[in-house]
Write an enzyme that holds these catalytic residues in place. Structure first.
Site, PDB file in Angstrom:
ATOM      1  CB  ALA A   8      -0.942   0.013   1.205  1.00  0.00           C
ATOM      2  CE1 TYR A 147      -0.098  -9.174 -11.738  1.00  0.00           C
ATOM      3  CE2 TYR A 147      -1.714  -9.588 -13.465  1.00  0.00           C
ATOM      4  CZ  TYR A 147      -1.337  -8.928 -12.305  1.00  0.00           C
ATOM      5  OH  TYR A 147      -2.207  -8.038 -11.710  1.00  0.00           O
ATOM      6  CE  LYS A 151      -2.376 -10.450  -8.952  1.00  0.00           C
ATOM      7  NZ  LYS A 151      -2.740  -9.882  -7.632  1.00  0.00           N
TER       8      LYS A 151
END
Length: 223
Positions: A8, A147, A151
């Site tokens: 974050a 990726y 995912k």
């Protein structure tokens, strides 16, 4: 509400943390380095944003977070690496794939397991796994193999956790924020605020909201 957002210190994760803080929530803003975690809340400028060093590939960091956090309502598994546009599945460097899986799959898995006692104690627990349409089997090709595969596995984990935690009242969903103009997404995508808002939607679902779903803009995506 108390939320923890991984990865974050920038991009979508940072904007998710900001939006939650603006809405009045206490937010643990995490980053892989203590410096990045400490610097990021200043850009938000709200008192209830708490920096926390957390590398999701580190079992020690995860254990420390589980020990040091007293309460938690929302876990947002946002940290991700390796949008490997230079690779194809048939020639992929499997070391790159393994590294992606450590952050994109095993990290959220370990962290969720560690924080489940806190989430089970919450009155309105939510888990949001930030995924991507690149993980949809319905449209998957041979590109970005590290990726996309990691995912897709995160999506599968979403389904498994949702099924197991339904009786605890924990809503678990995967969200595709869309192509967002971030360091990972590159220029030309939708504004980061727009993508982050879709994640916040899943983090703030009502108690009778969906669980075990894969969403973009609040609408179901094909697995």
């Amino acid at each position: 509400m108390i939320a923890l957002v991984t990865g974050a210190n920038r991009g979508i994760g940072h904007e998710v943390a900001r939006l939650l803080a603006v809405a009045g929530h206490t937010v643990y803003l995490t980053a892989r380095s203590a410096e990045a975690a400490a610097d990021a809340p200043g850009a938000i400028g709200l008192p209830d944003v708490r920096p926390l060093r957390l590398d999701v590939t580190s079992e020690a960091d995860i254990a420390a977070a589980a020990r040091d956090i007293d309460a938690l309502d929302v876990l947002i598994n946002n940290a991700a690496i390796t949008y490997d546009t230079w690779q194809r599945a048939t020639t992929a460097d499997l070391d790159v794939v393994r590294q992606a899986a450590e952050t994109n799959l095993y990290g959220p898995w370990r962290l969720t397991q560690a924080l489940l006692p806190l989430l089970r104690a919450s009155g309105h627990p939510r888990i949001v796994n930030v995924s991507s349409e690149a993980a949809s089997l319905a449209g998957m090709g041979g590109g970005t193999p590290a990726y996309s595969a990691s995912k897709a596995a995160l999506n599968a984990l979403t389904r498994m956790f949702a099924a197991e935690l339904r009786s605890d009242g924990i809503l678990v969903n995967a969200v595709c924020p869309g192509w967002v103009a971030t360091d990972m997404g590159g220029p030309g995508g939708r504004p980061v605020e727009e993508g982050a808002a879709r994640v916040v939607w899943a983090a703030t679902l009502p108690d009778d909201g969906p669980t075990g779903g894969f969403f973009r803009d609040g609408r179901p995506l094909s697995w």
